[in-house]
Design an enzyme around this catalytic site. Structure first.
Site, PDB file in Angstrom:
ATOM      1  N   LEU A 309       0.828  -1.206   0.000  1.00  0.00           N
ATOM      2  CA  LEU A 309       0.000   0.000   0.000  1.00  0.00           C
ATOM      3  C   LEU A 309       0.860   1.251   0.000  1.00  0.00           C
ATOM      4  CD1 LEU A 309      -2.487  -1.086   2.800  1.00  0.00           C
ATOM      5  CD2 LEU A 309      -3.102  -0.799   0.406  1.00  0.00           C
ATOM      6  N   ASP A 310       0.502   2.204  -0.825  1.00  0.00           N
ATOM      7  CA  ASP A 310       1.064   3.548  -0.706  1.00  0.00           C
ATOM      8  C   ASP A 310       0.373   4.222   0.487  1.00  0.00           C
ATOM      9  OD1 ASP A 310       2.426   5.959  -1.428  1.00  0.00           O
ATOM     10  OD2 ASP A 310       0.544   6.672  -2.286  1.00  0.00           O
TER      11      ASP A 310
END
Length: 612
Positions: A309-310
């Site tokens: 995940l960013d």
């Protein structure tokens, strides 16, 4: 147009084969055996000719499927004077192909509904009048009137005070959404309230809805890895079918048993179940605001084991929000916010816009500022209701009121401090931060329940900021200070643990999205580059929709496998029964069609998937 012509041909072949079968039965019961056989042959030959043509096309493409078994069964039945069996096979085969087309059309219905909603014209304000124009004529900055019940033709911002929008066709949200002046509106939404004005921000061809239409068309034309795997299984099943038929003839000396075996294997559920189930899954995912670019990514989503995940705009909201307001001169906190927001209306800086949005959410009426001057990257100066107001960085404001900067409580890592001065005196500070999305922890727990073993955070932000934001989430790893190239390396290194999914929303995420087995873009507010590079686009700005997409993908894949396994199992049992003489060719043809219908109906269960 080509698909419509193909469907008509399939219907015509089915009608001819069925009419010939019925007419032949009438001749048979009337005692005209020769006329009956001739009628059955007339019904078989066109279907067999069309089948041979399709087989030749497939062979030129290097594809081998079980259509060959259908051709063999009809040919063998004609050669050994089993014309009634051949006629039944012709009806069943042409009926099966038509039913397959009908099932795929049913599975794509929601996608077709999406495509049919594309508006053709728009109403534009021009010189005090309204004019109807084509979508191609819309330019950024045009003011459009969106009538009640109309579909928004382009992306834009709301120019009226409020608007009620139905976004169910795009996001699956059943309730209308209320937007305030200046709110972003996604094309494809339906005006569920009174007419409103919209300021276009991009041409129609570059708007969200146009992109969705293109992605849907690409998805419909795709072919999944499971479909190619089914092709390989079809080749093996073809060998087994021919072997059983040859053995039945060899050991009994009765060629009719071989014909019965071939008939039972025609056509195979392998070529029906997989595409129907996966296309149904694509349609279902789109209904929940998860646009998957084809059956290939859908099938891969079901096998994801690692999620990366960013942070900004993905795990967090991506927009700074006010955490606290500190007053230094006895001024009310609400008054500090109201004056700051009134002045910040003149600025397009993200922090300024966040302050304005917060004030509007609290119901403040904001006066129009005057004599405004903005110093890029520093702050804004102007008058609000006759009072001199300064809003900006602490150093910027402190220097203008003769006060030393830094006279404020210590802030958490990643926070932003906005100073506010009124009439030459420091009024207070707005402490802002990019908060974690609501329900992020529950979302990650839900993803683990869907079989994801590792969840990592990959961000270009500082380590201390990332650690503060993700505290208590139970991540399996945190990688901070990454460049786009380093995000790509992280994706590649994690592949040793299984298929990797990457979720991001910025231009810097695009390379990693492209490198991942499945790249997911936050399409509601994300960069166009990330949406283009991604395999999946979340149309609603909620990452928890990702779980719905994964659940639908896994369920669709499971239904496809169930259909294939059941179809093959029943077909093999039928072939064995035919080899031992328990089924005649006619009975075998009817049995196989029952199996095929059952397989298609089972595959269509994917349309009823309801993710938690």
């Amino acid at each position: 147009m080509e698909q419509r012509g193909t469907d008509r041909l399939k219907l015509a072949l089915l009608a001819l084969a069925a009419a010939a079968l019925i007419m032949g039965l009438a001749f048979w019961f009337a005692g005209a055996e020769a006329m009956a056989k001739a009628s059955w042959v007339v019904g078989v030959v066109p279907t067999l000719a069309a089948l041979v043509y399709e087989i030749s096309r497939s062979l030129r493409r290097g594809e081998v499927g079980l259509d060959i078994v259908a051709a063999l069964s009809m040919t063998a039945a004609l050669v050994f004077d089993e014309t009634l069996a051949a006629a039944v096979v012709a009806v069943m085969y042409s009926g099966g192909t038509f039913l397959e087309s009908f099932a795929e059309g049913r599975a794509r219905r929601e996608m077709h509904d999406l495509l049919s909603r594309v508006p053709r014209t728009a109403t534009r304000h021009r010189d005090g009048e309204l004019e109807d124009i084509s979508l191609d004529e819309i330019a950024p900055g045009d003011r459009l009137l969106i009538h009640q019940g109309n579909v928004v033709p382009v992306d834009g911002t709301l120019a009226s005070e409020t608007a009620f929008l139905d976004t169910s066709a795009l996001t699956g949200e059943s309730l209308p959404v209320r937007l305030a002046h200046g709110g972003d509106i996604m094309s494809g939404s339906t005006n569920a309230g009174e007419a409103f004005d919209l300021i276009a921000v991009r041409p129609a061809k570059d708007s969200t809805y146009a992109g969705i239409v293109r992605l849907v068309e690409e998805a419909q034309a795709s072919k999944a890895p499971m479909s190619r795997l089914a092709d390989r299984w079809s080749l093996g099943f073809l060998v087994v079918t021919v072997a059983i038929a040859f053995a039945a003839w060899w050991f009994t000396g009765d060629p009719i048993r071989a014909v019965a075996v071939l008939v039972v294997a025609t056509p195979c559920p392998l070529i029906l179940a997989v595409p129907v189930a996966l296309v149904a899954g694509l349609s279902r995912a789109a209904h929940y605001g998860v646009l998957i670019k084809g059956a290939g990514p859908l099938e891969t989503m079901a096998r994801i084991r690692t999620l990366i995940l960013d942070k900004t705009g993905t795990l967090t909201d991506g927009r700074p929000q006010i955490v606290s307001i500190d007053s230094h001169d006895g001024m009310e906190e609400d008054e500090i916010l109201r004056l700051a927001a009134a002045l910040d209306q003149a600025s397009k800086h993200p922090v300024a816009q966040a302050i304005v949005a917060e004030a509007k959410e609290r119901g403040f009426t904001l006066p129009v500022p005057s004599d405004v001057a903005e110093i890029a990257g520093e702050g804004v100066v102007g008058h609000v209701e006759g009072r001199k107001v300064f809003v900006g960085g602490d150093d910027f404001v402190a220097a203008r009121v003769g006060r030393k900067p830094g006279d404020h409580p210590a802030m958490a890592a990643g926070s932003v401090l906005v100073a506010v001065a009124v009439d030459g005196r420091m009024a207070g500070h707005l402490v802002m931060a990019d908060p974690l999305r609501e329900g992020a922890g529950a979302m990650l727990d839900g993803l683990r329940q869907e079989g994801i073993a590792r969840i990592l955070l990959a961000t270009g932000d500082r380590t201390d900021v990332a650690e503060r934001v993700t505290e208590g989430l139970g991540l399996d790893g945190l990688r901070a200070g990454l460049t786009p190239d380093q995000k790509v390396l992280l994706v590649l290194s994690e592949r040793k643990n299984g298929p990797v999914m990457m979720v991001g929303d910025g231009v810097n995420d695009a390379p990693a999205l492209a490198a991942a087995d499945v790249g997911v873009a936050m399409g509601a507010r994300g960069a166009a580059a990330s949406a283009e590079a991604a395999d999946v686009v979340l149309l609603v700005d909620r990452i928890d929709q990702l779980r719905a997409g994964i659940e639908i993908a896994a369920s669709s894949r499971r239904i496809a496998f169930e259909s294939v396994a059941a179809g093959i199992g029943l077909s093999v049992l039928g072939m064995i029964a035919a080899a031992y003489g328990y089924l005649t060719p006619v009975e075998g043809a009817i049995l196989q069609e029952v199996i095929d219908v059952a397989v298609i109906l089972n595959a269509l269960r994917a349309l009823r998937i309801r993710p938690e």
